[in-house]
Every structure is written in structure tokens, then in C-alpha cells.
Design an enzyme around this catalytic site. Structure first.
Site, PDB file in Angstrom:
ATOM      1  N   SER A  76      -8.780  70.544  48.729  1.00 36.43           N
ATOM      2  CA  SER A  76      -8.008  69.898  49.786  1.00 36.43           C
ATOM      3  C   SER A  76      -8.908  68.954  50.565  1.00 36.43           C
ATOM      4  O   SER A  76     -10.124  69.147  50.612  1.00 36.43           O
ATOM      5  CB  SER A  76      -7.448  70.948  50.745  1.00 36.43           C
ATOM      6  OG  SER A  76      -6.873  70.351  51.890  1.00 36.43           O
ATOM      7  N   TYR A  89      -9.023  78.251  56.174  1.00 38.28           N
ATOM      8  CA  TYR A  89      -8.530  77.344  55.141  1.00 38.28           C
ATOM      9  C   TYR A  89      -9.593  76.310  54.775  1.00 38.28           C
ATOM     10  O   TYR A  89      -9.891  76.095  53.593  1.00 38.28           O
ATOM     11  CB  TYR A  89      -7.245  76.649  55.604  1.00 38.28           C
ATOM     12  CG  TYR A  89      -6.626  75.791  54.525  1.00 38.28           C
ATOM     13  CD1 TYR A  89      -5.914  76.375  53.490  1.00 38.28           C
ATOM     14  CD2 TYR A  89      -6.768  74.406  54.536  1.00 38.28           C
ATOM     15  CE1 TYR A  89      -5.355  75.596  52.477  1.00 38.28           C
ATOM     16  CE2 TYR A  89      -6.217  73.625  53.540  1.00 38.28           C
ATOM     17  CZ  TYR A  89      -5.504  74.221  52.517  1.00 38.28           C
ATOM     18  OH  TYR A  89      -4.968  73.449  51.519  1.00 38.28           O
TER      19      TYR A  89
END
Length: 188
Positions: A76, A89
Site C-alpha cells: 500500500s 496498518y
């Protein structure tokens, strides 16, 4: 772990080889780090990091033996720099990016390529209703970009182009600036 090794072997034998291993393991949570809650963080790390390594690693010796193939993991843009309110995350995606970059170096000269794709925001059922998605692209466009990156055997491919530029800025930005720029963190 044993299951993945057995499943990998069975799949490889049935298919007669593998051209592409695509590991797309990712979840997000409401970050409760400041409240001291660890259970969901452990779950997130298990899915986002261990899920990827358990998918990729059993294929490595098989692809090395066949002297070809691509190992691709989805990370990501959040893995390029720490984001406030998203420590678990961001850390998990940084781990995936780093793992694949190191693996790419380890595989040099074997005929096997390891790479990472780092999407920004993509319209999917999981992102439905999220109002804070700058430079969002639709799923079909994301697939086209990823396929192109795999065909070109990129190293770490960040997309869309606006997020690639933003990730470069994020890496160099001071923490105070990141705190002001970051989207509102998920609390619930």
C-alpha cells in the site's frame, strides 16, 4: 504454515509449474493502539504480513528450480511512510514492501522476479462509503495498472501516479507536516 506448504506443492504439481504468485492479503482496523488494545493489531499483522509470507515463501524454491516466474505482493502507499492513526496498518504494509524488496535482491540471477504493488485508494466494496479517498481509481483501472507492472517486472510499483508523487513527499516530510496532512484516523 504446513497447510500452505502442502497446498503449494499440490497446486504446483497439478498445474505443472507457476508463472505468477499474487499475494493480496490485507485488512485494516480502527487503531486502538493508544488504548493499549493488542488483539486486533495481532490479527492485522497476521493477515497483512504472515498471510503474504505464507503465500509467497513456499513457492520460492519451486520457481527457483524452474528458473522463472514472478512473485508479486500487494502492499500500500501507506507502507511508504508512517501515517498517524494508522500505525499498525502502515507498519504491516512497510513490512510487506521491505520483505519483497529484500527477496528481489536474494533472487537476483535466478530467473525469478519479486515485486510489490502499492495501490492508493481503489473503489471496491471494502472502500464503499469512505469519503476520504484522494486520487481514488476504479477497480478496472487498478487491475490494468497492476497487470502492466507485472508484465514489465517492476520492483516496487506505486499507483496511481498522483499517489506515487505523494508517497515521495511523505517520505521526506517532517512529522509535524504528516500529522496535519494525514486523513482523519479511524476510531470505530
Amino acid at each position: 504454515v504446513d497447510f500452505m506448504e502442502q497446498a503449494t506443492g499440490a497446486f504446483y504439481d497439478a498445474a505443472g509449474g507457476v508463472d505468477l504468485v499474487f499475494a493480496n492479503a490485507g485488512v485494516n482496523i480502527a487503531d486502538k493502539t493508544l488504548e493499549g488494545q493488542t488483539r486486533e493489531i495481532a490479527w492485522l499483522m497476521g493477515v497483512n504480513v504472515i498471510g503474504v509470507t505464507n503465500t509467497i515463501t513456499p513457492f520460492v524454491p519451486k520457481l527457483v528450480a524452474q528458473r522463472s516466474g514472478v512473485l508479486c505482493a500487494v502492499s500500500s502507499v501507506a507502507g511508504h511512510a508512517p501515517l498517524p492513526g494508522r500505525a499498525p496498518y502502515s507498519a504491516s504494509k512497510a513490512a510487506v514492501t521491505t520483505f519483497m524488496s529484500a527477496l528481489r535482491m536474494d533472487l537476483a540471477g535466478t530467473g525469478v522476479h519479486a515485486m510489490t504493488v502499492c495501490p492508493g485508494f481503489v473503489h471496491t466494496p471494502l472502500t464503499e462509503g469512505n469519503p476520504n479517498m484522494p486520487f481514488v481509481i476504479d477497480c478496472d483501472e487498478a487491475v490494468k495498472l497492476m497487470v502492466g507492472a507485472i508484465e514489465e517486472k517492476k520492483g516496487t510499483f506505486t499507483f496511481p501516479w498522483q499517489m506515487k508523487i505523494l508517497s515521495g513527499v511523505m517520505k521526506m516530510a517532517p512529522e509535524a507536516m504528516m500529522k496535519r496532512m494525514a486523513p482523519t484516523s479511524r476510531k470505530g
